[in-house]
Design a protein around this motif. Structure first.
Motif, short mmCIF file in Angstrom:
data_model
loop_
_atom_site.label_atom_id
_atom_site.label_comp_id
_atom_site.label_asym_id
_atom_site.label_seq_id
_atom_site.Cartn_x
_atom_site.Cartn_y
_atom_site.Cartn_z
N PRO A 1 0.83 -1.21 0.00
CA PRO A 1 0.00 0.00 0.00
C PRO A 1 0.87 1.27 0.00
O PRO A 1 1.99 1.26 0.51
CB PRO A 1 -0.80 -0.13 1.31
N ALA A 2 0.34 2.32 -0.54
CA ALA A 2 1.07 3.58 -0.69
C ALA A 2 1.81 3.98 0.57
O ALA A 2 1.23 4.01 1.65
CB ALA A 2 0.10 4.70 -1.09
N GLY A 3 3.10 4.24 0.44
CA GLY A 3 3.92 4.69 1.55
C GLY A 3 4.49 3.60 2.41
O GLY A 3 5.38 3.84 3.21
N CYS A 4 3.99 2.39 2.27
CA CYS A 4 4.50 1.27 3.08
C CYS A 4 5.76 0.71 2.42
O CYS A 4 5.78 0.44 1.22
CB CYS A 4 3.44 0.18 3.20
N LEU A 5 6.80 0.55 3.21
CA LEU A 5 8.10 0.14 2.69
C LEU A 5 8.45 -1.30 3.01
O LEU A 5 9.34 -1.88 2.38
CB LEU A 5 9.20 1.06 3.25
N VAL A 6 7.79 -1.90 4.01
CA VAL A 6 8.16 -3.24 4.46
C VAL A 6 6.95 -3.96 5.05
O VAL A 6 6.04 -3.33 5.61
CB VAL A 6 9.31 -3.17 5.51
#
Length: 137
Positions: A123-128
């Motif tokens: 999801p948008a902005g999630c990196l991990v």
């Protein structure tokens, strides 16, 4: 059906529930599987919260804390974990992720769990996103 064969949802008090149709953790017998835990506080709305946690370090540590909460709710801990899957959104994050992961698990006794790292869209902005498989007992 005996208790050993009953599948049980594991929902830590820190988690207000899952963001979709799944349990934060599932246990059947001595097997515990956590759902993928994002690097956001449990129950945080993804699209709004990811902007508040813009760097990898913050998200990795939160995701690991979220996994730890699910393990603890089942009476488990990292010593029982045999497999970890890490999902990263950027190959450039691999080295920093390894450092953070190593430091987080540095106090664990015995061998580290096996691990697979893959690169995905989140999801948008999630990196991990991180999940774990533990064997209890």
């Amino acid at each position: 059906m005996s208790d050993q064969q009953t599948k049980t949802a594991i929902v830590p008090t820190t988690h207000s529930g899952a963001a979709g149709p799944y349990s934060p953790g599932s246990r059947k017998g001595d097997i515990l599987q956590t759902a993928g835990q994002l690097g956001l506080p449990p129950g945080a709305p993804h699209l709004r919260s990811a902007d508040q946690y813009p760097n990898l370090a913050t998200q990795v540590l939160q995701a690991l804390d979220n996994v730890t909460a699910v393990l603890a709710e089942a009476g488990s801990g990292w010593a029982d974990v045999i497999m970890v899957r890490a999902h990263l959104t950027d190959t450039a994050h691999f080295r920093e992720f390894n450092t953070l992961y190593s430091e987080y698990l540095a106090t664990e006794q015995g061998p580290l769990p096996s691990r697979t790292t893959v690169y995905v869209g989140l999801p948008a902005g999630c990196l991990v996103e991180i999940d774990a498989l533990a064997v209890l007992g």
